[in-house]
Design a protein around this motif. Structure first.
Motif, PDB file in Angstrom:
ATOM      1  N   MET A   1       0.833  -1.277  -0.127  1.00 15.84           N
ATOM      2  CA  MET A   1       0.029  -0.033   0.078  1.00 15.84           C
ATOM      3  C   MET A   1       0.927   1.124   0.090  1.00 15.84           C
ATOM      4  SD  MET A   1      -2.918   1.448   2.860  1.00 15.84           S
ATOM      5  CE  MET A   1      -4.067   0.099   2.562  1.00 15.84           C
ATOM      6  N   SER A   2       0.419   2.308  -0.905  1.00 19.03           N
ATOM      7  CA  SER A   2       1.120   3.567  -0.813  1.00 19.03           C
ATOM      8  C   SER A   2       0.311   4.656  -0.526  1.00 19.03           C
ATOM      9  CB  SER A   2       1.571   3.900  -2.290  1.00 19.03           C
ATOM     10  OG  SER A   2       2.483   2.929  -2.916  1.00 19.03           O
ATOM     11  N   GLU A   3       0.970   5.407   0.336  1.00 20.86           N
ATOM     12  CA  GLU A   3       0.182   6.498   1.033  1.00 20.86           C
ATOM     13  C   GLU A   3       0.737   8.070   0.766  1.00 20.86           C
ATOM     14  OE1 GLU A   3      -1.456   8.334   5.458  1.00 20.86           O
ATOM     15  OE2 GLU A   3      -0.512   6.325   5.075  1.00 20.86           O
ATOM     16  N   LEU A  30       1.461  11.420  -6.232  1.00 23.20           N
ATOM     17  CA  LEU A  30       2.012  10.285  -6.896  1.00 23.20           C
ATOM     18  C   LEU A  30       0.908  10.247  -8.247  1.00 23.20           C
ATOM     19  CD1 LEU A  30       3.229   7.547  -7.814  1.00 23.20           C
ATOM     20  CD2 LEU A  30       1.328   6.457  -6.324  1.00 23.20           C
ATOM     21  N   ILE A  31       1.293  10.075  -9.325  1.00 21.94           N
ATOM     22  CA  ILE A  31       0.340  10.181 -10.420  1.00 21.94           C
ATOM     23  C   ILE A  31       0.427   8.647 -10.793  1.00 21.94           C
ATOM     24  CG2 ILE A  31      -0.090  10.969 -13.086  1.00 21.94           C
ATOM     25  CD1 ILE A  31       1.743  13.416 -12.324  1.00 21.94           C
ATOM     26  N   LEU A  32      -1.027   8.211 -11.356  1.00 22.78           N
ATOM     27  CA  LEU A  32      -1.529   6.909 -11.778  1.00 22.78           C
ATOM     28  C   LEU A  32      -1.703   7.037 -13.172  1.00 22.78           C
ATOM     29  CD1 LEU A  32      -3.488   5.715  -8.497  1.00 22.78           C
ATOM     30  CD2 LEU A  32      -1.069   5.240  -9.121  1.00 22.78           C
ATOM     31  N   GLU A  33      -1.140   6.405 -14.127  1.00 18.68           N
ATOM     32  CA  GLU A  33      -1.250   6.489 -15.541  1.00 18.68           C
ATOM     33  C   GLU A  33      -1.566   5.236 -16.068  1.00 18.68           C
ATOM     34  OE1 GLU A  33      -2.220   7.033 -18.945  1.00 18.68           O
ATOM     35  OE2 GLU A  33      -1.724   9.125 -18.083  1.00 18.68           O
ATOM     36  N   ALA A  34      -2.872   5.173 -16.649  1.00 23.72           N
ATOM     37  CA  ALA A  34      -3.152   3.588 -17.306  1.00 23.72           C
ATOM     38  C   ALA A  34      -2.505   3.507 -18.579  1.00 23.72           C
ATOM     39  CB  ALA A  34      -4.515   3.880 -17.773  1.00 23.72           C
ATOM     40  N   GLY A 210     -14.460   7.407   3.137  1.00 23.40           N
ATOM     41  CA  GLY A 210     -13.854   7.721   4.192  1.00 23.40           C
ATOM     42  C   GLY A 210     -12.991   8.950   4.483  1.00 23.40           C
ATOM     43  N   PRO A 211     -12.330   9.133   5.369  1.00 20.29           N
ATOM     44  CA  PRO A 211     -11.577  10.605   5.642  1.00 20.29           C
ATOM     45  C   PRO A 211     -10.342  10.369   4.421  1.00 20.29           C
ATOM     46  CG  PRO A 211     -11.257   9.090   7.631  1.00 20.29           C
ATOM     47  CD  PRO A 211     -12.181   8.681   6.731  1.00 20.29           C
ATOM     48  N   HIS A 212      -9.635   9.354   4.353  1.00 21.08           N
ATOM     49  CA  HIS A 212      -8.762   9.089   3.319  1.00 21.08           C
ATOM     50  C   HIS A 212      -9.349   8.143   2.104  1.00 21.08           C
ATOM     51  CE1 HIS A 212      -6.088  10.542   6.354  1.00 21.08           C
ATOM     52  NE2 HIS A 212      -5.077  10.665   5.439  1.00 21.08           N
ATOM     53  N   LEU A 213      -8.984   8.642   0.976  1.00 24.01           N
ATOM     54  CA  LEU A 213      -9.412   7.774  -0.251  1.00 24.01           C
ATOM     55  C   LEU A 213      -8.402   6.719  -0.512  1.00 24.01           C
ATOM     56  CD1 LEU A 213     -10.193  11.223  -0.397  1.00 24.01           C
ATOM     57  CD2 LEU A 213     -11.070  10.489  -2.749  1.00 24.01           C
ATOM     58  N   ARG A 214      -9.009   5.652  -1.056  1.00 24.50           N
ATOM     59  CA  ARG A 214      -8.753   4.601  -1.386  1.00 24.50           C
ATOM     60  C   ARG A 214      -8.752   4.329  -2.885  1.00 24.50           C
ATOM     61  NH1 ARG A 214      -7.543   0.791   2.638  1.00 24.50           N
ATOM     62  NH2 ARG A 214      -7.950  -1.116   1.278  1.00 24.50           N
ATOM     63  N   THR A 223      -3.481   5.237  -0.943  1.00 26.42           N
ATOM     64  CA  THR A 223      -4.381   5.901  -0.236  1.00 26.42           C
ATOM     65  C   THR A 223      -3.949   7.583  -0.295  1.00 26.42           C
ATOM     66  OG1 THR A 223      -2.975   5.818   1.893  1.00 26.42           O
ATOM     67  CG2 THR A 223      -4.801   4.056   1.335  1.00 26.42           C
ATOM     68  N   ALA A 224      -4.939   8.299  -0.309  1.00 23.54           N
ATOM     69  CA  ALA A 224      -4.537   9.909  -0.470  1.00 23.54           C
ATOM     70  C   ALA A 224      -5.526  10.469   0.408  1.00 23.54           C
ATOM     71  CB  ALA A 224      -4.625  10.424  -1.984  1.00 23.54           C
TER      72      ALA A 224
END
Length: 428
Positions: A1-3, A30-34, A210-214, A223-224
């Motif tokens: 898991m990354s935060e 962190l950028i997530l690119e498909a 929740g308070p943090h997004l998954r 998570t961010a």
């Protein structure tokens, strides 16, 4: 898991600009690119069919240079930009070059068309085609003008396009070109400052309950505290990214009201311009004889290369989107209609057609607003979940830059500014 502090979905112009701004302010991103590479719909490649020459498959011109945020970034790097659209034009009518009288008639019709559209009542919003009225069917030049203004520039045919959205996004001002392609320029300007990017790593679901997004990805959960979504409305409409819980009704409706249009490029190698008595970078187009006929605009031998690029948009582009052979046939038939049998002798076999329609990471070229949906862009730009979830990109622009890289850069910065508390939640 990354935060991280902020996860950004999509490494196009908006995602890169947002990450650069946030990292400059000390936020962990962190950028997530498909896709396999960053850049989004600004993509410079060297197709084998063009013998190694570079091609901007998507965005190619820096529009509205006087206010475009890309220009000062390029100038700071001393990147030489030059004016676009300085090429000579040849218009063809029924297989021959247009006469001076026909050019004058076309210019007069264009002025009349614009006057009708700009004077049409803006409320309630309606289709651009409806606003044109009888002129659309009565003037012989109207089909050509409509193809230019809607199908090519807006990437959608006039019956499907909001009048208000069309009038907003007129892209006035100077157009510039970078020396090695717009896609390459974007990466040169933003890639290093944007920080870490995971390519081939699509976000498939965002849980914002929740308070943090998954964020679910093939490489695990990220998570961010906040998330910026910059993927195209085409991907969102297709369900390529799911949300738990579902998005608020006004956000979901805004996405539905902003489909993706299509502007494709059909490219082929050809004999030199001198063989046809033309200058390099000649622009060619043929009068569209009816509203149902396809329309292509061609730039021949750009930058002194040995290829030509035809642009086709709207329904005509969608019709050949899944079959490169059909696109190539359309291209060659258009040249035969202009130049006769000589067209068959100047082109080499094979060619290249852009695939924005079928690319699952984009599913179109850029967004447009449906008739009656003039507020959709502003609604999509509103933060969700008390500012924990934001959407950004060209589809969110209400300043006249929708559909452009400059607009996407500005919107990525807008989203970053909201997260940093430097702007209100309203749209810039």
């Amino acid at each position: 898991m990354s935060e991280v502090d902020v996860a950004i979905i999509g490494a196009g112009a908006a995602g890169l600009a947002a990450a650069a701004a946030l990292r400059g302010a000390g936020r962990r991103t962190l950028i997530l690119e498909a896709a396999a590479q960053p850049g989004g719909r600004a993509r410079t490649t060297r197709p084998a069919a063009l013998g190694g020459a570079w091609l901007d498959e998507g965005a190619a011109w820096i529009h509205m240079a006087e206010t475009n945020p890309v220009v000062p970034m390029a100038e700071a790097r001393r990147v030489p930009l030059k004016k676009a659209f300085r090429n000579a034009s040849l218009m063809f009518v029924q297989g021959r070059a247009a006469t001076a009288t026909e050019h004058a008639e076309y210019d007069a019709a264009s002025a009349r068309w614009e006057a009708i559209v700009m004077a049409a009542p803006a409320v309630p919003d309606r289709a651009l085609a409806a606003a044109i009225g009888p002129f659309r069917h009565e003037n012989p030049w109207a089909p050509t003008i409509e193809a230019w203004e809607a199908s090519l520039i807006q990437s959608v045919d006039a019956p499907y396009l909001s009048l208000a959205d069309f009038r907003l996004n007129q892209l006035d001002g100077t157009n510039l070109m970078p020396p090695e392609g717009f896609g390459q320029l974007l990466l040169d300007l933003l890639l290093d400052s944007a920080g870490p990017i995971r390519v081939n790593c699509p976000a498939t679901r965002i849980d914002w309950s929740g308070p943090h997004l998954r964020i679910d990805t093939p490489e695990g959960v990220v998570t961010a505290a906040q998330v910026i979504v910059t993927v195209s409305t085409g991907v969102l409409q297709a369900g390529g990214l799911r949300f738990t819980p579902s998005l608020p009704p006004q956000t979901a409706q805004a996405i539905d009201d902003l489909p993706m249009g299509l502007l494709s490029k059909i490219v082929a190698r050809a004999a030199g311009a001198d063989r046809l008595g033309m200058t390099a970078t000649t622009h060619l187009f043929r009068r569209r004889e009816s509203l149902s006929a396809p329309f292509l605009s061609t730039i021949a031998w750009p930058r002194g290369t040995d290829h030509v690029i035809a642009f086709v948009g709207g329904d005509a582009a969608w019709a050949v989107a899944e079959d490169p052979r059909a696109a190539d046939s359309l291209f060659r038939a258009e040249w035969r209609a202009m130049l006769g049998s000589e067209a068959d002798r100047i082109f080499a076999p094979g060619g290249f057609t852009t695939d924005w329609a079928t690319d699952p990471h984009h599913l179109g070229a850029y967004s447009y607003a449906r008739p009656g949906a003039a507020r959709a862009r502003a609604l999509l730009s509103e933060p969700v979940g008390e500012g924990r979830l934001l959407f950004a990109g060209e589809a969110c622009r209400t300043d006249g830059t929708a559909g452009t890289v400059g607009g996407a850069v500005s919107d990525g910065r807008r989203a970053a500014a909201i997260i940093l508390g430097q702007e209100g939640t309203g749209h810039l």
